[in-house]
Design a protein around this motif. Structure first.
Motif, PDB file in Angstrom:
ATOM      1  N   SER A 148      -0.394  -2.780  -3.380  1.00  0.00           N
ATOM      2  CA  SER A 148      -0.221  -1.445  -2.804  1.00  0.00           C
ATOM      3  C   SER A 148       1.043  -0.778  -3.342  1.00  0.00           C
ATOM      4  O   SER A 148       1.045   0.429  -3.619  1.00  0.00           O
ATOM      5  N   VAL A 149       2.125  -1.535  -3.494  1.00  0.00           N
ATOM      6  CA  VAL A 149       3.360  -0.958  -4.021  1.00  0.00           C
ATOM      7  C   VAL A 149       3.182  -0.565  -5.482  1.00  0.00           C
ATOM      8  O   VAL A 149       3.608   0.520  -5.912  1.00  0.00           O
TER       9      VAL A 149
ATOM     10  N   ALA B   3       1.337   2.626  -5.538  1.00  0.00           N
ATOM     11  CA  ALA B   3       2.019   3.763  -4.924  1.00  0.00           C
ATOM     12  C   ALA B   3       3.229   4.243  -5.709  1.00  0.00           C
ATOM     13  O   ALA B   3       3.677   5.383  -5.529  1.00  0.00           O
ATOM     14  N   LEU B   4       3.777   3.421  -6.574  1.00  0.00           N
ATOM     15  CA  LEU B   4       5.012   3.785  -7.271  1.00  0.00           C
ATOM     16  C   LEU B   4       4.897   5.065  -8.112  1.00  0.00           C
ATOM     17  O   LEU B   4       5.781   5.934  -8.029  1.00  0.00           O
TER      18      LEU B   4
ATOM     19  N   SER C 163       3.039   7.761  -7.782  1.00  0.00           N
ATOM     20  CA  SER C 163       2.999   8.966  -6.953  1.00  0.00           C
ATOM     21  C   SER C 163       4.309   9.159  -6.200  1.00  0.00           C
ATOM     22  O   SER C 163       4.757  10.297  -5.984  1.00  0.00           O
ATOM     23  N   ALA C 164       4.950   8.056  -5.795  1.00  0.00           N
ATOM     24  CA  ALA C 164       6.247   8.172  -5.122  1.00  0.00           C
ATOM     25  C   ALA C 164       7.282   8.803  -6.049  1.00  0.00           C
ATOM     26  O   ALA C 164       8.081   9.652  -5.630  1.00  0.00           O
TER      27      ALA C 164
ATOM     28  N   ALA D 292      13.500   7.147  -3.864  1.00  0.00           N
ATOM     29  CA  ALA D 292      12.065   7.090  -3.584  1.00  0.00           C
ATOM     30  C   ALA D 292      11.509   5.684  -3.821  1.00  0.00           C
ATOM     31  O   ALA D 292      10.721   5.169  -3.016  1.00  0.00           O
ATOM     32  N   VAL D 293      11.926   5.064  -4.921  1.00  0.00           N
ATOM     33  CA  VAL D 293      11.432   3.718  -5.237  1.00  0.00           C
ATOM     34  C   VAL D 293      11.937   2.701  -4.219  1.00  0.00           C
ATOM     35  O   VAL D 293      11.163   1.892  -3.680  1.00  0.00           O
TER      36      VAL D 293
ATOM     37  N   ARG E 171      13.093   3.098  -1.165  1.00  0.00           N
ATOM     38  CA  ARG E 171      12.561   3.288   0.184  1.00  0.00           C
ATOM     39  C   ARG E 171      11.117   2.782   0.283  1.00  0.00           C
ATOM     40  O   ARG E 171      10.716   2.202   1.300  1.00  0.00           O
ATOM     41  N   LEU E 172      10.340   3.002  -0.760  1.00  0.00           N
ATOM     42  CA  LEU E 172       8.973   2.465  -0.787  1.00  0.00           C
ATOM     43  C   LEU E 172       9.002   0.939  -0.701  1.00  0.00           C
ATOM     44  O   LEU E 172       8.243   0.327   0.057  1.00  0.00           O
TER      45      LEU E 172
ATOM     46  N   ARG F  86      10.036  -0.219   2.826  1.00  0.00           N
ATOM     47  CA  ARG F  86       8.947  -0.078   3.808  1.00  0.00           C
ATOM     48  C   ARG F  86       7.928  -1.200   3.682  1.00  0.00           C
ATOM     49  O   ARG F  86       7.272  -1.571   4.654  1.00  0.00           O
ATOM     50  N   ALA F  87       7.804  -1.744   2.470  1.00  0.00           N
ATOM     51  CA  ALA F  87       6.860  -2.840   2.237  1.00  0.00           C
ATOM     52  C   ALA F  87       7.445  -4.205   2.599  1.00  0.00           C
ATOM     53  O   ALA F  87       6.789  -5.227   2.423  1.00  0.00           O
TER      54      ALA F  87
END
Length: 212
Positions: free
Chosen positions: A129-130, A133-134, A136-137, A176-177, A179-180, A183-184
């Motif tokens: 998932s990470v 998502a990277l 778009s983040a 952004a990276v 924090r993503l 959160r994971a």
């Protein structure tokens, strides 16, 4: 550590990070001498020139150093439904050629420009998932930036490299990276340390008591 009695390397194209993890699980089960499991995005492999006959979203570099390494690695690849394409190397020249696909990525990225470089890890269950998502983040804070990913599959350790980032947007991309990743449930620094650059981000993954 004893000198390996044999060595075999394979570069394997797979459809997704989930398939890469499935292949890793099979290799860990069947290859006691498994010595390396490296992960590359399509963009990373393209930079160094892929030896695979077709392009795949994700590639995995495996090395086995157990007895009968070539036969063992061949058996794993033959039995895994995750494998799309594979190139095997048993002699020194072929092994070195395949390892260059991983070892030359960082230099190839730097030849394209000055990247924003981050070294992170996440729980294995969150790796897919990470990874997805990277891009778009990063795009959310810096349109036109190019994300190139590679790293150590078994540790779910990603080297995040982002090209075409103006100096004014570097901090936003890093934020952004990280924090993503936080959160994971991951780490903002997997193997290269906090140093001075990441001091301000330690609070993303450490409590006030731990900081104190």
């Amino acid at each position: 550590a004893p000198l390996p009695s044999a060595r075999a390397v394979a570069l394997v194209g797979v459809a997704s990070v989930r398939d890469a993890l499935s292949l890793l699980a099979a290799a860990r089960t069947s290859l006691p001498g498994l010595a390396a499991a490296e992960l590359l995005s399509a963009a990373a492999l393209e930079l160094v020139g892929s030896p695979l006959p077709t392009a795949w979203p994700v590639s995995v570099l495996l090395e086995d150093t157990g007895a009968g390494a070539l036969d063992g690695l061949t058996a794993v690849l033959s039995s895994s439904a995750a494998v799309g394409d594979a190139v095997l190397g048993s002699d020194a020249a072929e092994r070195a050629r395949l390892w260059r696909c991983r070892e030359e990525v960082a230099a190839a990225i730097s030849a394209r420009g000055v990247p924003v470089k981050l070294d992170v890890s996440v729980p294995a269950a969150a790796l897919e998932s990470v990874w997805s998502a990277l891009p778009s983040a990063v795009a959310g804070v810096c349109a036109g930036a190019e994300v190139i990913l590679f790293g150590h599959l078994a540790e779910a350790n990603l080297h995040v490299n982002v090209l075409s980032v103006p100096r004014t947007a570097v901090a936003e991309v890093e934020d952004a990276v990280l924090r993503l990743v936080a959160r994971a449930g991951g780490s903002i620094s997997a193997e290269h340390g906090v140093g001075r650059a990441k001091v301000g981000y330690v609070g993303l993954t450490r409590s006030a008591a731990e900081l104190a």
